[in-house]
Design a protein around this motif. Structure first.
Motif, PDB file in Angstrom:
ATOM      1  N   VAL A  62       0.855  -1.197   0.000  1.00  0.00           N
ATOM      2  CA  VAL A  62       0.000   0.000   0.000  1.00  0.00           C
ATOM      3  C   VAL A  62       0.887   1.242   0.000  1.00  0.00           C
ATOM      4  O   VAL A  62       1.494   1.586   1.016  1.00  0.00           O
ATOM      5  N   GLY A  63       0.987   1.894  -1.154  1.00  0.00           N
ATOM      6  CA  GLY A  63       1.681   3.169  -1.251  1.00  0.00           C
ATOM      7  C   GLY A  63       0.712   4.309  -1.042  1.00  0.00           C
ATOM      8  O   GLY A  63      -0.502   4.108  -0.939  1.00  0.00           O
TER       9      GLY A  63
ATOM     10  N   THR B 149       3.810  -4.503   3.045  1.00  0.00           N
ATOM     11  CA  THR B 149       4.572  -3.259   3.124  1.00  0.00           C
ATOM     12  C   THR B 149       3.626  -2.096   2.854  1.00  0.00           C
ATOM     13  O   THR B 149       2.714  -2.202   2.020  1.00  0.00           O
ATOM     14  N   THR B 150       3.805  -0.996   3.581  1.00  0.00           N
ATOM     15  CA  THR B 150       2.940   0.179   3.399  1.00  0.00           C
ATOM     16  C   THR B 150       3.759   1.452   3.547  1.00  0.00           C
ATOM     17  O   THR B 150       4.896   1.438   4.026  1.00  0.00           O
ATOM     18  N   HIS B 151       3.144   2.561   3.157  1.00  0.00           N
ATOM     19  CA  HIS B 151       3.756   3.865   3.407  1.00  0.00           C
ATOM     20  C   HIS B 151       3.825   4.133   4.906  1.00  0.00           C
ATOM     21  O   HIS B 151       3.134   3.507   5.713  1.00  0.00           O
ATOM     22  N   GLY B 152       4.689   5.067   5.268  1.00  0.00           N
ATOM     23  CA  GLY B 152       4.858   5.411   6.674  1.00  0.00           C
ATOM     24  C   GLY B 152       3.896   6.508   7.115  1.00  0.00           C
ATOM     25  O   GLY B 152       2.911   6.809   6.437  1.00  0.00           O
ATOM     26  N   ALA B 153       4.197   7.096   8.275  1.00  0.00           N
ATOM     27  CA  ALA B 153       3.372   8.155   8.866  1.00  0.00           C
ATOM     28  C   ALA B 153       1.926   7.709   9.000  1.00  0.00           C
ATOM     29  O   ALA B 153       1.001   8.466   8.717  1.00  0.00           O
ATOM     30  N   ALA B 154       1.741   6.461   9.426  1.00  0.00           N
ATOM     31  CA  ALA B 154       0.384   5.923   9.460  1.00  0.00           C
ATOM     32  C   ALA B 154       0.253   4.871  10.554  1.00  0.00           C
ATOM     33  O   ALA B 154       1.155   4.057  10.763  1.00  0.00           O
ATOM     34  N   ALA B 155      -0.882   4.906  11.220  1.00  0.00           N
ATOM     35  CA  ALA B 155      -1.219   3.895  12.216  1.00  0.00           C
ATOM     36  C   ALA B 155      -2.732   3.746  12.238  1.00  0.00           C
ATOM     37  O   ALA B 155      -3.476   4.639  11.804  1.00  0.00           O
TER      38      ALA B 155
ATOM     39  N   PRO C 140       1.507  -1.382   8.408  1.00  0.00           N
ATOM     40  CA  PRO C 140       1.635  -2.738   7.840  1.00  0.00           C
ATOM     41  C   PRO C 140       0.995  -3.805   8.721  1.00  0.00           C
ATOM     42  O   PRO C 140       0.409  -4.773   8.225  1.00  0.00           O
ATOM     43  N   GLN C 141       1.092  -3.593  10.023  1.00  0.00           N
ATOM     44  CA  GLN C 141       0.616  -4.616  10.956  1.00  0.00           C
ATOM     45  C   GLN C 141      -0.906  -4.624  11.101  1.00  0.00           C
ATOM     46  O   GLN C 141      -1.464  -5.583  11.631  1.00  0.00           O
ATOM     47  N   TYR C 142      -1.580  -3.575  10.627  1.00  0.00           N
ATOM     48  CA  TYR C 142      -3.036  -3.630  10.596  1.00  0.00           C
ATOM     49  C   TYR C 142      -3.490  -4.733   9.647  1.00  0.00           C
ATOM     50  O   TYR C 142      -4.393  -5.523   9.968  1.00  0.00           O
ATOM     51  N   TRP C 143      -2.860  -4.798   8.478  1.00  0.00           N
ATOM     52  CA  TRP C 143      -3.224  -5.847   7.520  1.00  0.00           C
ATOM     53  C   TRP C 143      -2.829  -7.216   8.061  1.00  0.00           C
ATOM     54  O   TRP C 143      -3.562  -8.199   7.880  1.00  0.00           O
ATOM     55  N   GLY C 144      -1.694  -7.285   8.753  1.00  0.00           N
ATOM     56  CA  GLY C 144      -1.305  -8.537   9.389  1.00  0.00           C
ATOM     57  C   GLY C 144      -2.310  -8.966  10.449  1.00  0.00           C
ATOM     58  O   GLY C 144      -2.604 -10.163  10.601  1.00  0.00           O
ATOM     59  N   TYR C 145      -2.843  -7.987  11.181  1.00  0.00           N
ATOM     60  CA  TYR C 145      -3.863  -8.289  12.196  1.00  0.00           C
ATOM     61  C   TYR C 145      -5.130  -8.853  11.558  1.00  0.00           C
ATOM     62  O   TYR C 145      -5.703  -9.838  12.041  1.00  0.00           O
TER      63      TYR C 145
ATOM     64  N   SER D  91       9.835   2.176   2.130  1.00  0.00           N
ATOM     65  CA  SER D  91      11.198   2.545   1.748  1.00  0.00           C
ATOM     66  C   SER D  91      12.204   1.536   2.297  1.00  0.00           C
ATOM     67  O   SER D  91      13.186   1.184   1.630  1.00  0.00           O
ATOM     68  N   ASN D  92      11.970   1.064   3.504  1.00  0.00           N
ATOM     69  CA  ASN D  92      12.848   0.056   4.068  1.00  0.00           C
ATOM     70  C   ASN D  92      12.709  -1.288   3.378  1.00  0.00           C
ATOM     71  O   ASN D  92      13.649  -2.091   3.373  1.00  0.00           O
ATOM     72  N   ALA D  93      11.555  -1.553   2.784  1.00  0.00           N
ATOM     73  CA  ALA D  93      11.423  -2.756   1.970  1.00  0.00           C
ATOM     74  C   ALA D  93      12.349  -2.686   0.764  1.00  0.00           C
ATOM     75  O   ALA D  93      12.970  -3.684   0.372  1.00  0.00           O
ATOM     76  N   SER D  94      12.461  -1.496   0.166  1.00  0.00           N
ATOM     77  CA  SER D  94      13.384  -1.324  -0.956  1.00  0.00           C
ATOM     78  C   SER D  94      14.831  -1.526  -0.518  1.00  0.00           C
ATOM     79  O   SER D  94      15.652  -2.057  -1.261  1.00  0.00           O
ATOM     80  N   LEU D  95      15.146  -1.097   0.685  1.00  0.00           N
ATOM     81  CA  LEU D  95      16.513  -1.213   1.197  1.00  0.00           C
ATOM     82  C   LEU D  95      16.881  -2.643   1.573  1.00  0.00           C
ATOM     83  O   LEU D  95      18.042  -3.057   1.441  1.00  0.00           O
ATOM     84  N   TYR D  96      15.920  -3.415   2.042  1.00  0.00           N
ATOM     85  CA  TYR D  96      16.207  -4.689   2.704  1.00  0.00           C
ATOM     86  C   TYR D  96      17.039  -5.683   1.886  1.00  0.00           C
ATOM     87  O   TYR D  96      18.006  -6.266   2.412  1.00  0.00           O
ATOM     88  N   PRO D  97      16.744  -5.913   0.597  1.00  0.00           N
ATOM     89  CA  PRO D  97      17.550  -6.896  -0.138  1.00  0.00           C
ATOM     90  C   PRO D  97      19.032  -6.546  -0.189  1.00  0.00           C
ATOM     91  O   PRO D  97      19.881  -7.443  -0.178  1.00  0.00           O
ATOM     92  N   TYR D  98      19.346  -5.263  -0.236  1.00  0.00           N
ATOM     93  CA  TYR D  98      20.745  -4.845  -0.310  1.00  0.00           C
ATOM     94  C   TYR D  98      21.386  -4.868   1.076  1.00  0.00           C
ATOM     95  O   TYR D  98      22.574  -5.148   1.225  1.00  0.00           O
ATOM     96  N   LEU D  99      20.578  -4.592   2.076  1.00  0.00           N
ATOM     97  CA  LEU D  99      21.067  -4.609   3.452  1.00  0.00           C
ATOM     98  C   LEU D  99      21.590  -5.987   3.823  1.00  0.00           C
ATOM     99  O   LEU D  99      22.595  -6.114   4.522  1.00  0.00           O
TER     100      LEU D  99
END
Length: 449
Positions: free
Chosen positions: A9-10, A73-79, A153-158, A234-242
């Motif tokens: 969710v972007g 994975t979702t955009h930030g600034a959200a709960a 992201p964890q709302y959808w997981g819930y 954004s951290n999802a994009s980073l993770y494979p390289y991390l």
């Protein structure tokens, strides 16, 4: 494990993506607009519509290919705020709503210092703490109705598993609620009256749980289908390289936001006035980051309906048609400045070339502000913009690479479920033949800025 379904969710679109576990390539993608509803009680997202969309297409994906795991994975600034029964305590506020600005002074008196949270003071609801503060003020009963706070992201997981948690990357995304260096909640959680209500954070690659029986029945998936905790986009994009590349390098995640994240770069003192912040990666570590609303700026300025040609690029370079920042002045490294052209482009295609150059120069500025070193890896839509990549390659001595997957966030989120074994493949962007002319243009832009 063969196929991972990713809820992605972007800010602009909600997607369900089926990813091949061995290659991290997309097998299927379905999309719906992430439309903001006007209210009441405030502008909010269509969570119910998204949920029906995800369930419908999970079923279709499973029939056609089989689904072995789910990640989010979702955009930030959200709960999402839930009541004691696990239902929505209130609709999820759109972070672009200007309402929180009305209580800015009161919120500023509550929020911890940047040195503690790595979170700059941002406009509207871009600080999650500011959203919560404003919602509790305009709906005085909401604080008492709220029993659980879940990062997005964890709302959808819930909904998928019935299990509640937050994740460290979403809490570390300029919320004011987290302290990246110490890895714990900031004092703001208590100050907002949320002690014990914000779900305990976990790492994104943990297994949150398995499908609820009714979800399994609606989708046809197996009851024991695992669901990962999930991750900020954004951290999802980073993770494979991390987990798969030697530092130093920087990943540029592009979408509604362009976010530059520096791994193993030079030590810098982040400047919050320039939208430089400290994100938290999937391993829980601080990551100097800088960003601007590049995708939104692209949508606001773009005119062309066709791909610009070589003569359009040559004309822009010869005429020095430039966009000076900022198209969206509320964020980015040049906040408070109003966009202007140095000279008007002569066609829609020339407009789009100059726009691509502007976005590349803003990206490079973010790269430098974070102390980034090494190659720059571009993920997302701008990884397919020829003029953008040409400018970046010309002005980036350590090189530019692009991800071969169409949706870097989805590949990174899928990797949470895969674990080790899959790698994100990149392509090196060749330095263009007109690199000297591009560098001269960039130098003039920098002088004018």
């Amino acid at each position: 494990m063969t196929h991972i379904a990713v809820i992605d969710v972007g800010k602009t679109n909600a997607k369900l993506v089926l990813v091949d576990a061995s290659t991290l390539s997309e097998i299927a993608v379905v999309t719906r607009p992430n439309t903001v509803r006007p209210g009441p009680p405030w502008p909010h997202f269509d969570l119910e519509g998204h949920w029906e969309f995800f369930l419908h297409h999970l079923s279709g994906f499973h029939v056609s290919w089989g689904v072995d795991a789910i990640s989010v994975t979702t955009h930030g600034a959200a709960a999402v705020l839930l009541d004691q029964t696990g239902q929505l305590a209130a609709p999820m506020l759109d972070y672009e709503h200007k309402g929180p600005n009305d209580l800015a002074a009161a919120y500023d008196a509550l929020r911890p210092d940047f040195a503690m949270t790595g979170s700059p003071r941002l406009a509207n609801g871009l600080n999650l703490g500011a959203q919560l503060h404003w919602m509790f003020a305009v709906d005085p009963d909401l604080r008492d109705r709220t029993a659980h706070v879940l990062t997005y992201p964890q709302y959808w997981g819930y909904l998928l598993t019935g299990k509640m948690t937050c994740d460290v990357t979403s809490l570390g995304c300029h919320t004011d609620l987290w302290m990246p260096e110490s890895g714990r909640f900031s004092p703001l959680v208590d100050r907002l009256g949320l002690a014990g209500k914000v779900a305990i954070p976990r790492h994104p690659d943990d297994v949150l749980g398995h499908l609820l029986p009714d979800v399994a029945a609606q989708t046809g998936l197996c009851n024991d289908t695992p669901v990962s905790v999930g991750i900020h986009d954004s951290n999802a994009s980073l993770y494979p390289y991390l987990v798969g590349r030697q530092a130093p390098f920087a990943v540029v995640s592009t979408g509604t936001w362009v976010v530059c994240m520096a791994v193993g770069g030079a030590s810098v003192t982040p400047d919050p006035t320039r939208d430089v912040l400290v994100n938290v990666n999937a391993l829980g570590d601080p990551v100097p980051s800088a960003r601007f609303m590049g995708g939104r700026e692209y949508d606001l300025v773009r005119q062309g309906a066709s791909e610009p040609k070589a003569q359009d690029r040559a004309a822009v370079l010869a005429g020095r048609a430039m966009i000076l920042p900022s198209v969206v002045p509320e964020s980015g490294p040049y906040q408070g400045r109003t966009m202007r052209w140095t000279s008007a482009p002569e066609s829609a295609c020339q407009n789009d070339v100059a726009l691509a150059f502007y976005l590349a120069l803003m990206t490079r500025t973010c790269f430098e502000l974070t102390g980034a070193r090494g190659p720059m890896i571009v993920e997302g839509p701008l990884a397919r913009n020829t003029a953008y990549l040409a400018m970046l390659a010309a002005i980036s001595p350590d090189g530019v690479e692009t991800a071969t997957s169409a949706t870097g966030t989805s590949a990174g989120a899928a990797l949470l479920a895969v674990g080790s074994g899959a790698e994100q493949v990149t392509q090196v962007v060749q330095v263009p033949s007109d690199a000297d002319t591009l560098r001269a243009y960039a130098q003039q832009w920098a002088t004018r800025v």
